[in-house]
Design a protein around this motif. Structure first.
Motif, short mmCIF file in Angstrom:
data_model
loop_
_atom_site.label_atom_id
_atom_site.label_comp_id
_atom_site.label_asym_id
_atom_site.label_seq_id
_atom_site.Cartn_x
_atom_site.Cartn_y
_atom_site.Cartn_z
N PHE A 104 17.92 30.33 32.67
CA PHE A 104 16.56 30.75 32.32
C PHE A 104 16.34 32.25 32.49
O PHE A 104 15.21 32.69 32.66
N ARG A 105 17.41 32.98 32.43
CA ARG A 105 17.33 34.44 32.49
C ARG A 105 17.91 35.02 31.20
O ARG A 105 19.11 35.04 31.00
N ALA A 106 17.01 35.42 30.31
CA ALA A 106 17.40 36.01 29.02
C ALA A 106 18.38 35.13 28.26
O ALA A 106 19.36 35.59 27.69
N ASN A 107 18.13 33.82 28.26
CA ASN A 107 18.97 32.86 27.56
C ASN A 107 18.28 32.45 26.26
O ASN A 107 17.35 31.64 26.26
N GLU A 108 18.74 33.00 25.15
CA GLU A 108 18.10 32.76 23.86
C GLU A 108 18.31 31.33 23.35
O GLU A 108 17.61 30.89 22.43
N LYS A 109 19.25 30.60 23.94
CA LYS A 109 19.50 29.22 23.50
C LYS A 109 18.36 28.29 23.91
O LYS A 109 18.13 27.26 23.27
N ILE A 110 17.68 28.63 25.00
CA ILE A 110 16.61 27.77 25.52
C ILE A 110 15.26 28.31 25.05
O ILE A 110 14.91 29.45 25.32
N GLY A 165 12.26 26.19 25.30
CA GLY A 165 11.15 25.44 25.88
C GLY A 165 10.60 26.01 27.17
O GLY A 165 9.58 25.55 27.67
N VAL A 166 11.28 27.02 27.72
CA VAL A 166 10.89 27.60 29.01
C VAL A 166 10.76 29.11 28.84
O VAL A 166 11.62 29.75 28.23
N ARG A 167 9.68 29.67 29.38
CA ARG A 167 9.54 31.12 29.37
C ARG A 167 10.69 31.75 30.14
O ARG A 167 10.91 31.45 31.30
N GLN A 168 11.42 32.64 29.48
CA GLN A 168 12.62 33.21 30.07
C GLN A 168 12.32 34.36 31.03
O GLN A 168 11.41 35.16 30.80
N LEU A 169 13.09 34.41 32.10
CA LEU A 169 13.01 35.52 33.04
C LEU A 169 13.76 36.71 32.46
O LEU A 169 14.79 36.55 31.81
N SER A 170 13.24 37.90 32.72
CA SER A 170 13.96 39.11 32.32
C SER A 170 14.74 39.69 33.49
O SER A 170 15.71 40.42 33.30
N ASP A 171 14.34 39.32 34.72
CA ASP A 171 15.01 39.87 35.89
C ASP A 171 14.70 38.99 37.10
O ASP A 171 13.70 38.26 37.12
N ILE A 172 15.58 39.06 38.08
CA ILE A 172 15.39 38.37 39.36
C ILE A 172 15.70 39.37 40.47
O ILE A 172 16.77 39.99 40.48
N THR A 232 9.07 38.35 34.38
CA THR A 232 9.05 38.13 32.93
C THR A 232 8.26 39.26 32.29
O THR A 232 7.35 39.82 32.91
N PRO A 233 8.59 39.61 31.04
CA PRO A 233 7.78 40.60 30.34
C PRO A 233 6.36 40.10 30.17
O PRO A 233 6.12 38.89 30.00
N TYR A 234 5.40 41.02 30.22
CA TYR A 234 4.00 40.62 30.04
C TYR A 234 3.76 40.21 28.59
O TYR A 234 4.22 40.84 27.66
#
Length: 212
Positions: free
Chosen positions: A67-73, A75-82, A93-95
């Motif tokens: 769930f971190r910058a994974n374009e395949k998924i 259905g879930v808002r992707q994280l840009s950084d942890i 996540t980006p605003y």
């Protein structure tokens, strides 16, 4: 454990500056069971209250991989950084402007269920409050945390039932209790009629298989 009112904004601001993020216009969006959510004009930040207990190393690795910058998924808002810094854990996540989910959107809910099955994850806290539309009107799970798990049949079945209740009984004031009843013995009469929902899901899952 972090004192929500006092320590959270200080710890968050210090960590963000250390990692090159601006704290200008940093404001609290809300508190949840896992942590507090803040935003600036450019990002949304979720800082966990007690990350060591809330998110295991195994769970963090699973979230980071999927769930971190994974374009395949989708259905879930992707994280840009942890950010992980000693006892501090921040999901970023980006605003983006999001519109709350008000129920009744069968097609978009089914799309999330298909995405979960296809990408081997489940979401154990499926509920209208954890879903929002992005600017392209795509419905997404916005709560990235311990409720995201690796796929298993029992968990997916429960996700489907919660998705059904979120679609057709979103207006119920006792929706949380209704969903809790899924884990208790006895029939949940609100699930009468779920067969058509399952048929639609099965058809979409089959179409997804044929695409690949």
């Amino acid at each position: 454990m972090i004192n929500i009112q006092v320590e959270c904004p200080k710890i968050l601001a210090r960590s963000l500056v250390s990692y090159g993020y601006t704290t200008e216009n940093l404001k609290l969006l809300g508190n949840g069971s896992e942590g507090a959510v803040y935003s600036t004009n450019t990002h949304i930040f979720k800082i966990f209250f007690d990350c060591r207990k809330t998110i295991s190393e195994e769970k963090l690795a699973f979230i980071s991989k999927n769930f971190r910058a994974n374009e395949k998924i989708s259905g879930v808002r992707q994280l840009s950084d942890i950010i992980t810094d000693h006892d501090v854990l921040i999901f970023i996540t980006p605003y983006e402007s999001y519109t709350p989910y008000r129920g009744g959107d069968v097609e978009n809910v089914l799309a999330i269920l298909v995405d979960a099955k296809h990408n081997d994850y489940i979401y154990t806290n499926f509920h209208p409050k954890n879903l929002m539309y992005d600017t392209s009107h795509k419905l997404r799970i916005i709560d990235v945390g311990r409720s995201l798990e690796s796929y298993n049949e029992n968990g997916y079945g429960n996700m489907i039932r919660r998705a059904f209740l979120s679609t057709y009984f979103f207006q119920r004031s006792d929706l949380v209790d209704l969903m809790s009843s899924l884990h208790r013995p006895g029939e949940v009469r609100e699930l009468i009629g779920i067969d058509k929902f399952l048929e639609k899901l099965s058809s979409k899952l089959q179409s997804k298989i044929e695409e690949n």
